[in-house]
Design an enzyme around this catalytic site. Structure first.
Site, PDB file in Angstrom:
ATOM      1  N   GLU A 152      46.232  43.361  35.952  1.00 43.92           N
ATOM      2  CA  GLU A 152      45.669  42.305  36.805  1.00 43.92           C
ATOM      3  C   GLU A 152      45.041  41.249  35.892  1.00 43.92           C
ATOM      4  OE1 GLU A 152      44.325  44.487  40.961  1.00 43.92           O
ATOM      5  OE2 GLU A 152      42.955  44.641  39.270  1.00 43.92           O
ATOM      6  N   ASN A 190      41.462  47.989  42.979  1.00 39.88           N
ATOM      7  CA  ASN A 190      40.262  48.789  43.219  1.00 39.88           C
ATOM      8  C   ASN A 190      39.584  48.440  44.541  1.00 39.88           C
ATOM      9  OD1 ASN A 190      40.619  50.345  40.982  1.00 39.88           O
ATOM     10  ND2 ASN A 190      39.371  49.056  39.651  1.00 39.88           N
TER      11      ASN A 190
END
Ligand SMILES: NC(=O)c1ccc[n+]([C@@H]2O[C@H](COP(=O)([O-])OP(=O)(O)OC[C@H]3O[C@@H](n4cnc5c(N)ncnc54)[C@H](O)[C@@H]3O)[C@@H](O)[C@H]2O)c1
Length: 284
Positions: A152, A190
């Site tokens: 990411e 997450n």
């Protein structure tokens, strides 16, 4: 600017993995740990891991030697001076990371990019701790870094397009599939994963099902490669708790409020694989 020399800070699970990825894909790597022994230990573990690849016929001896030849271990932050990109992967603590970025800013060259591997913390706060906020971003690898394809790329409000393009090219050179995400706690993965992991601990705590049945249910019912407790142990329970606390701090969503059992496990020093026990036991 193409990234050739990469500094990695932190000799934990992620620092070691990112160092292996970068060195195997042709980058010069400077590994910095606070203790010289930890940095040397990382190189020894890398040599062992590469040795296993040679035994399995996935790597030849000349390639192994070339990879190891590209890695330097140090306890001196000053040794990162010549790096094009520095990725910090130290403990998930904003004050520690901000102090590190401020110090690094005075060490690396004016064009160098400073990146964090944080899982949740506000990247912009690290950016404004430096005099180069346009050259600071998140480069978030997944665990174990050599095996996981995703990176990411986290864009704080301050980052330039050029910085984001340079780290994208770096991630691709590392053989990864990058995605770009705004600087919000938890980014994509997450933010979606941790409510699930936290609620698995809640099911265990309130007696809905046993640890093994919950792990088995998510493998067999959702085709996940491992259950939530095995994954929490792999991530590290201290890191998982820090991630949940940062998510809760940002969004105040009860799904992010860490279940008491998780906090108690961390207090007891049961951190998962890295400490030998967590929800599962790794001492044997
Ligand atoms: N564990 C994961 O699955 C995972 C995945 C992606 C990103 N991350 C992120 O990577 C970073 C490191 O996580 P990890 O799992 O490798 O942790 P870890 O506990 O394995 O390693 C942490 C490292 O930080 C160092 N450290 C501790 N306190 C420090 C201090 N005050 N100053 C400088 N260094 C210090 C330790 O010596 C160790 O080398 C964190 O930001 C975490 O959120 C973790």
């Amino acid at each position: 600017m193409a990234i050739q020399r990469v500094g990695i800070i932190g000799s934990g699970i992620m620092g070691s993995g990112i160092a292996e990825v970068a060195a195997r894909t042709g980058h010069e790597v400077v590994l910095r740990s606070r203790k010289r022994e930890s940095a040397d230990d990382m190189v020894a573990k890398l040599a062992k891991s590469l040795g296993k690849q040679v035994e399995k016929g996935r790597l030849d001896e000349a390639e192994r030697d070339a990879v190891l030849g590209r890695v330097t271990a140090t306890d001196d932050l000053g040794a990162l001076a010549g790096c094009d990109l520095v990725i910090e992967s130290v403990v998930e603590d904003l004050e520690v990371k901000k102090a590190l970025f401020a110090e690094l800013d005075g060490i690396v060259g004016a064009d160098a990019i400073l990146a964090t591997n944080t899982s949740t913390l506000p990247v912009v706060e690290m950016a404004v701790a430096t005099g180069r906020p346009d050259k600071v971003c998140g480069v978030h690898f997944f665990n174990p870094a050599p095996a996981m394809s995703l990176v990411e790329l986290v864009r704080p409000l301050t980052a330039s397009d050029e910085t984001m393009a340079t780290v994208r090219a770096f991630a691709e050179t590392c053989g990864k599939k990058p995605v770009e995400v705004q600087d919000r706690a938890g980014f994509i993965v997450n933010a979606l994963l941790f409510p699930y992991l936290n609620n698995a601990v809640r099911l265990l705590e309130n007696g809905t099902a046993s640890r093994d049945d919950i792990d088995e249910a998510m493998k067999g019912g959702c085709n996940f490669p491992m259950g939530p407790f095995a994954l929490l142990d792999l991530v590290g329970l201290d890191t998982s708790l820090a991630i949940l606390d940062a998510l809760y701090e940002e969004f105040r969503d009860p799904n992010y409020a860490a279940v008491p059992l998780l906090r108690r496990m961390v207090s007891a020093g049961r951190l998962g694989r890295k400490s030998g026990s967590g929800f599962h036991d790794y001492s044997r």
